[in-house]
Write a protein that holds these residues in place. Sequence first.
Motif, PDB file in Angstrom:
ATOM      1  N   LEU A  18       0.830  -1.204   0.000  1.00 37.50           N
ATOM      2  CA  LEU A  18       0.000   0.000   0.000  1.00 37.50           C
ATOM      3  C   LEU A  18       0.868   1.259   0.000  1.00 37.50           C
ATOM      4  N   PHE A  19       1.908   1.255   0.816  1.00 40.31           N
ATOM      5  CA  PHE A  19       2.811   2.410   0.877  1.00 40.31           C
ATOM      6  C   PHE A  19       3.475   2.670  -0.464  1.00 40.31           C
ATOM      7  N   SER A  20       3.869   1.602  -1.157  1.00 43.93           N
ATOM      8  CA  SER A  20       4.556   1.792  -2.444  1.00 43.93           C
ATOM      9  C   SER A  20       3.637   2.449  -3.468  1.00 43.93           C
ATOM     10  N   ALA A  21       2.334   2.291  -3.310  1.00 37.38           N
ATOM     11  CA  ALA A  21       1.374   2.938  -4.215  1.00 37.38           C
ATOM     12  C   ALA A  21       0.990   4.330  -3.725  1.00 37.38           C
ATOM     13  N   GLU A  22       0.694   4.468  -2.436  1.00 40.62           N
ATOM     14  CA  GLU A  22       0.200   5.727  -1.894  1.00 40.62           C
ATOM     15  C   GLU A  22       1.289   6.755  -1.616  1.00 40.62           C
ATOM     16  N   PHE A  23       2.459   6.288  -1.226  1.00 41.01           N
ATOM     17  CA  PHE A  23       3.506   7.201  -0.770  1.00 41.01           C
ATOM     18  C   PHE A  23       4.802   7.047  -1.562  1.00 41.01           C
ATOM     19  N   ALA A  24       4.685   6.731  -2.830  1.00 40.58           N
ATOM     20  CA  ALA A  24       5.871   6.516  -3.671  1.00 40.58           C
ATOM     21  C   ALA A  24       6.762   7.750  -3.750  1.00 40.58           C
ATOM     22  N   HIS A  25       6.200   8.913  -3.520  1.00 42.82           N
ATOM     23  CA  HIS A  25       6.950  10.169  -3.594  1.00 42.82           C
ATOM     24  C   HIS A  25       7.782  10.454  -2.341  1.00 42.82           C
ATOM     25  N   LEU A  26       7.551   9.708  -1.267  1.00 47.67           N
ATOM     26  CA  LEU A  26       8.267   9.947  -0.011  1.00 47.67           C
ATOM     27  C   LEU A  26       9.651   9.306  -0.041  1.00 47.67           C
ATOM     28  N   PRO A  27      10.551   9.775   0.822  1.00 45.16           N
ATOM     29  CA  PRO A  27      11.898   9.182   0.881  1.00 45.16           C
ATOM     30  C   PRO A  27      11.834   7.688   1.207  1.00 45.16           C
ATOM     31  N   ALA A  28      12.682   6.919   0.558  1.00 39.07           N
ATOM     32  CA  ALA A  28      12.728   5.470   0.792  1.00 39.07           C
ATOM     33  C   ALA A  28      13.410   5.188   2.132  1.00 39.07           C
ATOM     34  N   PRO A  29      12.750   4.427   2.995  1.00 39.04           N
ATOM     35  CA  PRO A  29      13.351   4.057   4.276  1.00 39.04           C
ATOM     36  C   PRO A  29      14.113   2.737   4.179  1.00 39.04           C
ATOM     37  N   ALA A  30      14.899   2.453   5.207  1.00 40.73           N
ATOM     38  CA  ALA A  30      15.369   1.088   5.404  1.00 40.73           C
ATOM     39  C   ALA A  30      14.168   0.348   5.995  1.00 40.73           C
ATOM     40  N   LEU A  31      13.939  -0.872   5.546  1.00 38.68           N
ATOM     41  CA  LEU A  31      12.740  -1.610   5.927  1.00 38.68           C
ATOM     42  C   LEU A  31      13.069  -2.765   6.859  1.00 38.68           C
ATOM     43  N   GLY A  32      12.156  -3.031   7.769  1.00 37.41           N
ATOM     44  CA  GLY A  32      12.307  -4.166   8.659  1.00 37.41           C
ATOM     45  C   GLY A  32      11.008  -4.917   8.814  1.00 37.41           C
ATOM     46  N   VAL A  33      11.042  -6.212   8.498  1.00 37.33           N
ATOM     47  CA  VAL A  33       9.925  -7.123   8.701  1.00 37.33           C
ATOM     48  C   VAL A  33      10.527  -8.374   9.320  1.00 37.33           C
ATOM     49  N   SER A  34       9.911  -8.889  10.374  1.00 36.11           N
ATOM     50  CA  SER A  34      10.520 -10.005  11.087  1.00 36.11           C
ATOM     51  C   SER A  34       9.463 -10.954  11.628  1.00 36.11           C
ATOM     52  N   THR A  35       9.807 -12.227  11.672  1.00 38.70           N
ATOM     53  CA  THR A  35       8.911 -13.206  12.289  1.00 38.70           C
ATOM     54  C   THR A  35       8.843 -13.017  13.807  1.00 38.70           C
ATOM     55  N   ILE A  36       9.777 -12.276  14.379  1.00 39.45           N
ATOM     56  CA  ILE A  36       9.747 -12.008  15.821  1.00 39.45           C
ATOM     57  C   ILE A  36       8.572 -11.104  16.168  1.00 39.45           C
ATOM     58  N   PHE A  37       8.317 -10.095  15.316  1.00 39.37           N
ATOM     59  CA  PHE A  37       7.168  -9.199  15.452  1.00 39.37           C
ATOM     60  C   PHE A  37       6.400  -9.268  14.135  1.00 39.37           C
ATOM     61  N   PRO A  38       5.609 -10.302  13.896  1.00 39.06           N
ATOM     62  CA  PRO A  38       5.028 -10.553  12.580  1.00 39.06           C
ATOM     63  C   PRO A  38       4.015  -9.524  12.093  1.00 39.06           C
TER      64      PRO A  38
END
Length: 112
Positions: A18-38
């Motif tokens: 959703l973010f890639s569609a709605e907020f494509a104009h914003l600065p790209a962050p470093a991303l974190g997705v983890s099974t520890i906090f799913p």
Amino acid sequence: MSAPALSALSAPLLVLRLFSAEFAHLPAPALGVSTIFPDRLELSFHGDFAGFEAWRDALQILPSSVSYHEHSGGRTRVLTAETDYGGARVHLIGFAQMPGGDGARSRQEAGR
């Protein structure tokens, strides 16, 4: 013990889509997705707070909801904020050096 299936991360991955569609104009962050906090999507910004602030504003997180901390003996400023979005918990974190600091410690400071 087996690893969780990728489907366990569906909430933050959907929000990222959703973010890639709605907020494509914003600065790209470093991303974190983890099974520890799913259910959590972490967006982190390094160097200054401009990216953090752009995303905070876009996600309508009130400035009063932002926490401030210092790391590395006061040489690094850290802002954090969280919000729920599209079924995931979005965690923003921004890192910036203290103004006037070059991030390097003197030999005397390193010996302490």
